[in-house]
Design a protein around this motif. Structure first.
Motif, PDB file in Angstrom:
ATOM      1  N   ALA A 396       0.820  -1.216   0.000  1.00  0.00           N
ATOM      2  CA  ALA A 396       0.000   0.000   0.000  1.00  0.00           C
ATOM      3  C   ALA A 396       0.851   1.263   0.000  1.00  0.00           C
ATOM      4  O   ALA A 396       0.346   2.359  -0.291  1.00  0.00           O
ATOM      5  CB  ALA A 396      -0.937   0.009   1.210  1.00  0.00           C
ATOM      6  N   ALA A 397       2.142   1.117   0.304  1.00  0.00           N
ATOM      7  CA  ALA A 397       3.048   2.270   0.243  1.00  0.00           C
ATOM      8  C   ALA A 397       3.545   2.530  -1.172  1.00  0.00           C
ATOM      9  O   ALA A 397       4.202   3.550  -1.416  1.00  0.00           O
ATOM     10  CB  ALA A 397       4.244   2.046   1.169  1.00  0.00           C
ATOM     11  N   ALA A 398       3.249   1.642  -2.111  1.00  0.00           N
ATOM     12  CA  ALA A 398       3.734   1.793  -3.490  1.00  0.00           C
ATOM     13  C   ALA A 398       3.343   3.122  -4.135  1.00  0.00           C
ATOM     14  O   ALA A 398       4.163   3.732  -4.831  1.00  0.00           O
ATOM     15  CB  ALA A 398       3.243   0.628  -4.344  1.00  0.00           C
ATOM     16  N   PRO A 399       2.098   3.619  -3.955  1.00  0.00           N
ATOM     17  CA  PRO A 399       1.762   4.909  -4.567  1.00  0.00           C
ATOM     18  C   PRO A 399       2.693   6.036  -4.149  1.00  0.00           C
ATOM     19  O   PRO A 399       2.994   6.928  -4.954  1.00  0.00           O
ATOM     20  CB  PRO A 399       0.332   5.170  -4.069  1.00  0.00           C
ATOM     21  CG  PRO A 399      -0.221   3.821  -3.819  1.00  0.00           C
ATOM     22  CD  PRO A 399       0.933   3.008  -3.315  1.00  0.00           C
ATOM     23  N   ASP A 400       3.166   6.015  -2.909  1.00  0.00           N
ATOM     24  CA  ASP A 400       4.052   7.075  -2.431  1.00  0.00           C
ATOM     25  C   ASP A 400       5.467   6.908  -2.964  1.00  0.00           C
ATOM     26  O   ASP A 400       6.126   7.877  -3.325  1.00  0.00           O
ATOM     27  CB  ASP A 400       4.060   7.084  -0.904  1.00  0.00           C
ATOM     28  CG  ASP A 400       2.680   7.304  -0.320  1.00  0.00           C
ATOM     29  OD1 ASP A 400       2.247   8.463  -0.254  1.00  0.00           O
ATOM     30  OD2 ASP A 400       2.028   6.308   0.038  1.00  0.00           O
ATOM     31  N   PHE A 401       5.967   5.684  -3.008  1.00  0.00           N
ATOM     32  CA  PHE A 401       7.316   5.461  -3.492  1.00  0.00           C
ATOM     33  C   PHE A 401       7.429   5.683  -5.003  1.00  0.00           C
ATOM     34  O   PHE A 401       8.492   6.026  -5.507  1.00  0.00           O
ATOM     35  CB  PHE A 401       7.778   4.048  -3.144  1.00  0.00           C
ATOM     36  CG  PHE A 401       8.126   3.863  -1.703  1.00  0.00           C
ATOM     37  CD1 PHE A 401       9.205   4.512  -1.145  1.00  0.00           C
ATOM     38  CD2 PHE A 401       7.361   3.046  -0.892  1.00  0.00           C
ATOM     39  CE1 PHE A 401       9.534   4.345   0.188  1.00  0.00           C
ATOM     40  CE2 PHE A 401       7.676   2.866   0.447  1.00  0.00           C
ATOM     41  CZ  PHE A 401       8.762   3.518   0.991  1.00  0.00           C
ATOM     42  N   LEU A 402       6.336   5.461  -5.739  1.00  0.00           N
ATOM     43  CA  LEU A 402       6.365   5.601  -7.198  1.00  0.00           C
ATOM     44  C   LEU A 402       5.799   6.919  -7.692  1.00  0.00           C
ATOM     45  O   LEU A 402       5.736   7.134  -8.902  1.00  0.00           O
ATOM     46  CB  LEU A 402       5.571   4.445  -7.840  1.00  0.00           C
ATOM     47  CG  LEU A 402       6.072   3.026  -7.550  1.00  0.00           C
ATOM     48  CD1 LEU A 402       5.139   2.000  -8.180  1.00  0.00           C
ATOM     49  CD2 LEU A 402       7.487   2.844  -8.059  1.00  0.00           C
ATOM     50  N   SER A 403       5.387   7.794  -6.761  1.00  0.00           N
ATOM     51  CA  SER A 403       4.694   9.013  -7.179  1.00  0.00           C
ATOM     52  C   SER A 403       5.570   9.934  -8.019  1.00  0.00           C
ATOM     53  O   SER A 403       5.068  10.698  -8.847  1.00  0.00           O
ATOM     54  CB  SER A 403       4.180   9.772  -5.954  1.00  0.00           C
ATOM     55  OG  SER A 403       5.264  10.160  -5.126  1.00  0.00           O
ATOM     56  N   GLY A 404       6.912   9.874  -7.812  1.00  0.00           N
ATOM     57  CA  GLY A 404       7.779  10.726  -8.593  1.00  0.00           C
ATOM     58  C   GLY A 404       7.840  10.331 -10.060  1.00  0.00           C
ATOM     59  O   GLY A 404       8.140  11.157 -10.920  1.00  0.00           O
ATOM     60  N   LYS A 405       7.542   9.062 -10.362  1.00  0.00           N
ATOM     61  CA  LYS A 405       7.626   8.572 -11.743  1.00  0.00           C
ATOM     62  C   LYS A 405       6.252   8.230 -12.317  1.00  0.00           C
ATOM     63  O   LYS A 405       6.036   8.336 -13.519  1.00  0.00           O
ATOM     64  CB  LYS A 405       8.532   7.336 -11.787  1.00  0.00           C
ATOM     65  CG  LYS A 405       9.978   7.623 -11.354  1.00  0.00           C
ATOM     66  CD  LYS A 405      10.825   6.365 -11.414  1.00  0.00           C
ATOM     67  CE  LYS A 405      12.268   6.664 -11.000  1.00  0.00           C
ATOM     68  NZ  LYS A 405      13.116   5.443 -11.025  1.00  0.00           N
ATOM     69  N   ILE A 406       5.344   7.761 -11.451  1.00  0.00           N
ATOM     70  CA  ILE A 406       4.008   7.372 -11.908  1.00  0.00           C
ATOM     71  C   ILE A 406       2.975   8.124 -11.093  1.00  0.00           C
ATOM     72  O   ILE A 406       2.896   7.939  -9.872  1.00  0.00           O
ATOM     73  CB  ILE A 406       3.781   5.850 -11.751  1.00  0.00           C
ATOM     74  CG1 ILE A 406       4.834   5.067 -12.532  1.00  0.00           C
ATOM     75  CG2 ILE A 406       2.377   5.468 -12.200  1.00  0.00           C
ATOM     76  CD1 ILE A 406       4.743   3.561 -12.320  1.00  0.00           C
TER      77      ILE A 406
END
Length: 565
Positions: A396-406
């Motif tokens: 569920a933390a993926a949106p935050d870790f990938l927000s810079g690229k996606i």
């Protein structure tokens, strides 16, 4: 100890609380014994699991209590509820006392309340001390709730590998010990402070390392659990798990130390400060005003474009989707306003038909394994579901870790996370093999775990962070409702197919019933697959309605960043 690193100590304390208070995950481990001791039907056993989930219907009381009572008082109120509820049940299952069914139902209700109260305390701690990175703190803390079943299984195996009733005693005692351990950092918690850009960049490396260590912990429990067949091996594996949990406390200082500065992740290529899902307090009022103007402009453009549609009439479906959309992330919602929102009810339905059905599946996992002839694998299946739920929560933390690229709205991730659930139920309906049972359990655990973790951040973003203690507990009232309806469906189908294993006599509803074969849950899996599809559709509609709010926030954030540079 409680200086600059105080907020990290609080986060680790909330992780420990979550890791040892997910006591509802091990219900399947002792449910068959409880059914035998009480001499009840599958339907009556289902009502006991419903009672445990029904405690969440009173979760709003914990949020309300935190408005008037110190947090440590609420913590020990939750501890007492669990100690009383599980402790008396242990006396019953050990045949030390005898209670009527209605009182056992009440004990399950009280025990369920304790779980929800512990969760609310952890939500408030994370939101209070991580205003900018609250979604990362929440997902990390909530994820460890998924390893509770694995930890309790290791503790039980370390004591004795032949007593499933031990789980109830552990459910009563272990949260008490953890609450006393967490009491010191909670009593000395620092005052919440606004984080500077440099602090947020430093926190990037800490969150990344904590998530990596959490992943290692989950893999450790998943891969080594099968080796804990003897008490001696279980003690060694349990010691390793406790070491990994203790290492979490020292990791922030290690990452912040100068000796490790050259090894930290470069913030130029990866920074949570740039996350589109962080609501930095000092800029919020300005963002709020600008987003309102952006929405008014977009509404005017949409109205003009829709006015030139054929016939000058708006499609009914489009009209419903556009009605009272949320335009600003983080706007506080009172209970009255919350219940009047279409977005909330789509959200409620998605959670009701998506995440909740996964929890009901875990409650029935013991009887499902028994019916399919895999009774000896019940503990491993419970651990598998719990661990996969942990990985789902961590994802569920993926949106935050990938927000810079996606850039993708969190509600869109929420919808994507519900896709595996109907696939798993279809697989279980098609095949009753052990492989299908393990794969289906893994998929449902991953899906429901992601939903449980992401939902807290979504509630905070859509309906306000300060009201999350009450609003999120209003949302999860669907858990006891779903537990009752879905569990009732499964129990009725189960009991209708129940026959005595030694003869073909019809069993009275007053006696314990047992059903063997794929027929016991085949119709249930088909119904659950259809219901989960409704949840998937609801989540997709929620994504469509809220996507503009996330896009507006991202656009405004980029504009502000450009202006500052």
């Amino acid at each position: 100890m409680f200086g600059e690193s105080g907020k990290w100590v609080i986060l680790i304390a909330s992780i420990w609380i979550q890791a040892f208070t997910g006591t509802n995950f091990d219900f399947s481990s002792y449910s068959s014994d409880l059914k035998s001791v009480l001499q009840i039907t599958q339907l009556q056993l289902n009502y006991l699991s419903v009672a445990s989930d029904m405690g969440k219907a009173f979760g709003w009381c914990s949020g309300l209590s935190l408005m008037y009572l110190p947090l440590w008082v609420v913590l020990f109120m939750a501890t007492f509820l669990g100690f009383f509820g599980y402790g008396i049940q242990w006396l019953v299952i050990q045949r030390l006392i005898t209670l009527p069914y209605i009182l056992v139902f009440f004990l399950c209700l009280v025990a369920g309340c304790s779980i929800c109260w512990f969760n609310t305390i952890c939500y408030v701690l994370c939101i209070r001390h991580f205003t900018a990175n609250r979604s990362l703190a929440l997902s990390l803390s909530i994820s460890f709730n998924g390893v509770s079943a694995a930890l309790y299984t290791l503790i039980a195996n370390a004591i004795t590998s032949n007593d499933d009733n031990l789980y109830l005693l552990l459910n009563a005692l272990v949260p008490v010990l953890i609450s006393f351990m967490a009491l010191i950092p909670i009593l000395h918690q620092p005052q919440p402070q606004s984080d500077s850009a440099d602090t947020l960049r430093r926190d990037t490396s800490v969150f990344l390392c904590l998530n990596i260590l959490a992943l290692i912990t989950g893999l450790y429990l998943l891969l080594l659990y099968s080796l804990s067949s003897t008490p001696a091996l279980a003690r060694v594996i349990l010691a390793g798990a406790v070491f990994l949990l203790a290492l979490l406390l020292f990791l922030p200082q290690i990452v912040h130390s100068r000796e490790w500065s050259c090894f930290t992740v470069p913030t130029t290529s990866f920074s949570l400060y740039d996350s589109s899902f962080t609501l930095v307090d000092e800029h919020y009022d300005e963002i709020h005003k600008e987003l309102i103007s952006v929405h008014e402009d977009s509404t005017a453009r949409n109205g003009s474009s829709q006015g030139i549609m054929r016939g000058g009439k708006k499609c009914w479906f489009v009209s419903v989707l556009d009605r009272e959309q949320i335009t600003v992330l983080g706007e506080e919602h009172s209970t009255r306003l919350l219940l009047s929102r279409w977005d909330f009810w789509l959200y409620y339905m998605a959670y009701f038909c998506g995440g909740t059905i996964g929890l009901v599946y875990s409650n029935n996992l013991g009887q499902i394994a028994q019916s399919l002839g895999h009774n000896s694998q019940t503990s491993s299946l419970v651990t598998l579901y719990s661990t996969c739920s942990f990985f789902g929560r961590l994802l569920a933390a993926a949106p935050d870790f990938l927000s810079g690229k996606i850039h993708f709205a969190r509600t869109g991730w929420f919808a994507a996370a519900l896709v595996p659930t109907p696939i798993a139920f279809i697989l279980l309906a098609i095949s009753g093999s052990g492989a299908a049972l393990h794969i289906g359990t893994s998929l449902i655990g991953l899906s429901s775990g992601f939903v449980f973790s992401a939902a807290v951040s979504i509630t905070s973003e859509l309906f306000g962070p300060n009201s999350v203690g009450v609003n999120h507990n209003i949302l999860i009232t669907n858990i006891p409702l779903g537990s009752c309806l879905y569990g009732l469906l499964a129990a009725l189908i189960y009991d209708s197919n129940a026959v005595m294993s030694s003869s073909h006599e019809i069993i009275s509803l007053r006696e314990m019933s047992m059903c063997m074969g794929r027929k016991c849950y085949l119709q249930t899996f088909i119904w659950w697959a259809c219901i989960s599809m409704v949840g998937l559709v609801s989540s997709f509609l929620l994504f469509i309605r809220t996507r503009q709010a996330y896009d507006n926030f991202e656009r405004n954030k980029n504009r502000n960043r450009t202006q500052t540079t």
